[in-house]
Design an enzyme around this catalytic site. Structure first.
Site: not given
Length: 670
Positions: A33, A116
């Site tokens: 917020s 990977k």
């Protein structure tokens, strides 16, 4: 610099820091917020003062116009591919080649090891710290200009988090889509009748190559950097690992699983660790990337063709393969769920031979547009059941056959029903279906249902496996001879079980309804049904509208109950139970407005003889009481059964009204 410019600069700097904490460090210092508040404040100021708007502002991630096509960008330093290893032997051969080539061989060799990532390689250029250009890898020499789309990725900084940025810095990394975001994206697509993606990599590729960056901005993409290309006006660290950590310090996200390993054995240990963690990472990987850590050694080793000599991709066994769909069988689960199972031409996937795969439900069959005879893409990830993720429709043969979802259970021939709003279709023969038999019987004898002591799960397993019982009614037909022939069942245990079965014949309507195992009908709902309809026949004959008049019975539960009683097999089993002597007395409970317990706090203690503790609790709650587990000055009543202990003593000490079980029943029944 004006006050407005200073305010804008401070807001941008603060927001960039918050983005870095959230996306790179994964450790936000403020709630969302607060970020949103400052973001909107900055946006409003920029609208008021467009003359001070900068392209690297956090507000400028989205807003570019759709492109007519992608222009080409030539990589100043080629984006090379990697050689692959598929076994320990091949990896060890790679290490041997390095050792043979180096003049001065450090002992041990240090590797920077990374997962990977299964995404798309990209190049992002920062000029004086500002994101200026981004491109796909393409063929390694030339890629497509995706600058507008890269700017929309939330964890890619538009400006580097440093007061002394390099003149030019090219960050290389992988863009991918985490599993959670992929699932949300496909769920949204299904709800809006849009095309879904087969896997996260396809979703990432399709999102990055969107001509409209506003669409890309709504896709949950993430960048992880794995290296540096161009670097001008900066002295870089001398190891690959330290370079990645430096990138992280200036706001560029890197993968948290990166590790330094000394020697081949440690590297192989990393490979196995990542392979074991693969299914819990939250994103797709297809192996590990193993690089010599020392940059000087990398330069000494150099390159061959289109790959470096100092790095290799040690790939996991393939998780996706093509095969043929030979047939589809429909299996019935223990709760009656009907699951289509694909029968496949056997294929080796991720280290195992796969011949079956789940098709989940009818919606999935429709989504895939799949037919028997199709060439399909099989995926197996970790311990996940193999599944079909795609169909090569262009290979569909002329003799392909449509998949027809059955209307009757393949096990018991009861009707199959799919409740509106649910993906799963189910067999309605809950008390009769052999596939559901064990679970139905275990529920029937459980403490909260018929409460048959001495007839537990293991005994049920034996009785069903030997085909001695098929329905709950068969339990009441057992005899001493049959039971004593079972494993671990002596004469005494058999007699106790038979006595429990005989005692259980006297029950309550609420317990009996609960014992039937109608989906969504728990103890409290069963009690409400018993109180509302008074008799089993009235419940059995009720229509949907009448069922929904019962407290806590909505449309879905009403449908479940209605369907249960419309299946002839279920009715036959219930009639058989009554014929075996199962019975109950009618106990009519007062309405909540007429009883003593409305809005009161009640404590139950001791053993109740005419109903279970949970049944009494549900009944009190139905009457508007709050049931507490401890006695205090706020307690209004204590209901004391046999062998009541400390709670009774405390109630007497506090002068709280104590009721016996008989007095309690007298208060709640007419």
């Amino acid at each position: 610099m004006t006050n407005i410019q200073t305010q804008l600069d401070n807001l941008r700097k603060t927001l960039r820091q918050y983005e870095y904490e959230y996306h790179v460090l994964d450790n936000p210092s403020v709630p969302d917020s607060e970020y949103d508040r400052l973001f909107h404040q900055l946006k409003a100021l920029e609208l008021e003062h467009p003359e001070f708007l900068t392209s690297d502002s956090p507000t400028q991630r989205v807003g570019a116009k759709p492109l007519s096509g992608f222009s080409q960008i030539r990589h100043e330093i080629p984006m090379l591919s990697l050689d692959n290893a598929f076994s320990d032997t091949e990896f060890n051969a790679f290490v041997k080649r390095i050792e043979d080539r180096l003049i001065l061989l450090p002992k041990p060799l240090t590797f920077c090891c990374e997962p990977k990532l299964d995404g798309l390689a990209v190049s992002i250029l920062y000029v004086n710290g500002v994101l200026t250009q981004a491109a796909t890898r393409g063929d390694g020499s030339t890629g497509e200009d995706i600058t507008a789309n890269i700017r929309t990725i939330r964890n890619v900084p538009l400006q580097l988090l440093t007061d002394n940025p390099p003149a030019r810095l090219e960050v290389r990394g992988e863009v991918f889509m985490p599993h959670a975001g992929f699932e949300r994206l496909n769920k949204y697509a299904l709800e809006h009748n849009e095309k879904t993606f087969a896997n996260p990599r396809n979703a990432a590729a399709g999102s990055l190559r969107q001509l409209d960056p506003n669409i890309t901005s709504k896709r949950p993409l993430v960048l992880n950097a794995y290296g540096i290309g161009i670097a001008e006006g900066v002295d870089l660290p001398t190891t690959h690992y330290d370079r990645l950590q430096w990138l992280k310090s200036i706001g560029i996200p890197v993968n948290p699983e990166i590790r330094l390993c000394n020697g081949a054995d440690e590297v192989l240990g990393f490979y196995r660790d990542i392979q074991n963690k693969r299914s819990s990472l939250g994103y797709d990987i297809d192996g590990t990337v193993l690089k010599i850590n020392d940059i000087a050694l990398q330069n000494e080793l150099g390159f061959i063709s289109k790959a470096p000599r100092w790095a290799i991709a040690y790939k996991f066994p393939a998780q996706e393969e093509l095969t043929l769909l030979n047939d589809v069988e429909f299996q019935v689960g223990r709760t009656g769920a009907i699951t289509p199972v694909a029968k496949l031409e056997p294929v080796f996937v991720a280290g195992v031979t796969v011949s079956n795969a789940t098709l989940h439900n009818g919606d999935e069959i429709e989504r895939l547009n799949i037919a028997i005879g199709d060439t399909v893409v099989i995926r197996r990830a970790g311990d996940v059941i193999p599944q079909i993720i795609g169909v090569l429709h262009e290979r569909r043969p002329d003799n392909a056959k449509p998949i027809i979802f059955p209307t009757n259970c393949p096990v018991c021939d009861s009707q199959i029903i799919r409740i509106e709003g649910e993906a799963v279709a189910r067999c309605t023969g809950g008390l009769f279906c052999a596939a559901q038999r064990k679970e139905a019987l275990k529920h029937f004898v459980s403490r909260k249902a018929m409460d048959i002591d001495g007839v537990g799960g293991k005994l049920i397993e034996q009785l069903v496996d030997r085909e001695l019982i098929h329905t709950p009614a068969d339990l009441f037909k057992l005899d001493l001879t049959t039971l004593t022939r079972l494993e671990r069942m002596g004469a005494k245990s058999a007699e106790n079980a038979l006595n429990s079965l005989e005692n259980a014949k006297s029950t309550t309507l609420a317990r009996f309804i609960f014992a039937l195992g109608i989906r969504e009908v728990g103890e409290a709902t069963a009690l409400n049904l018993a109180n509302h309809f008074k008799t089993l026949d009235a419940l059995k004959d009720a229509n949907l509208e009448e069922l929904q008049q019962v407290p806590d019975v909505g449309e879905v539960v009403a449908n479940r109950i209605f369907i249960f009683w419309r299946e002839a097999h279920n009715v036959a089993v219930v009639e058989d139970l009554i014929a075996q002597g199962v019975h109950w007395e009618t106990v009519e409970v007062k309405e909540a407005s007429e009883n003593l317990f409305k809005d009161k706090t009640v404590v139950l203690t001791g053993t109740l003889t005419q109903m279970g503790r949970n049944e009494a609790k549900a009944l009190l709650q139905q009457l508007g009481a709050k049931v507490s587990g401890s006695v205090s000055s706020k307690t209004d009543f204590v209901i004391a059964g046999d062998a009541a202990g400390s709670k009774l003593a405390k109630a007497q000490e506090l002068n709280i009204t104590v009721l016996t079980e008989e007095e309690f029943l007298a208060q709640i029944t007419r």
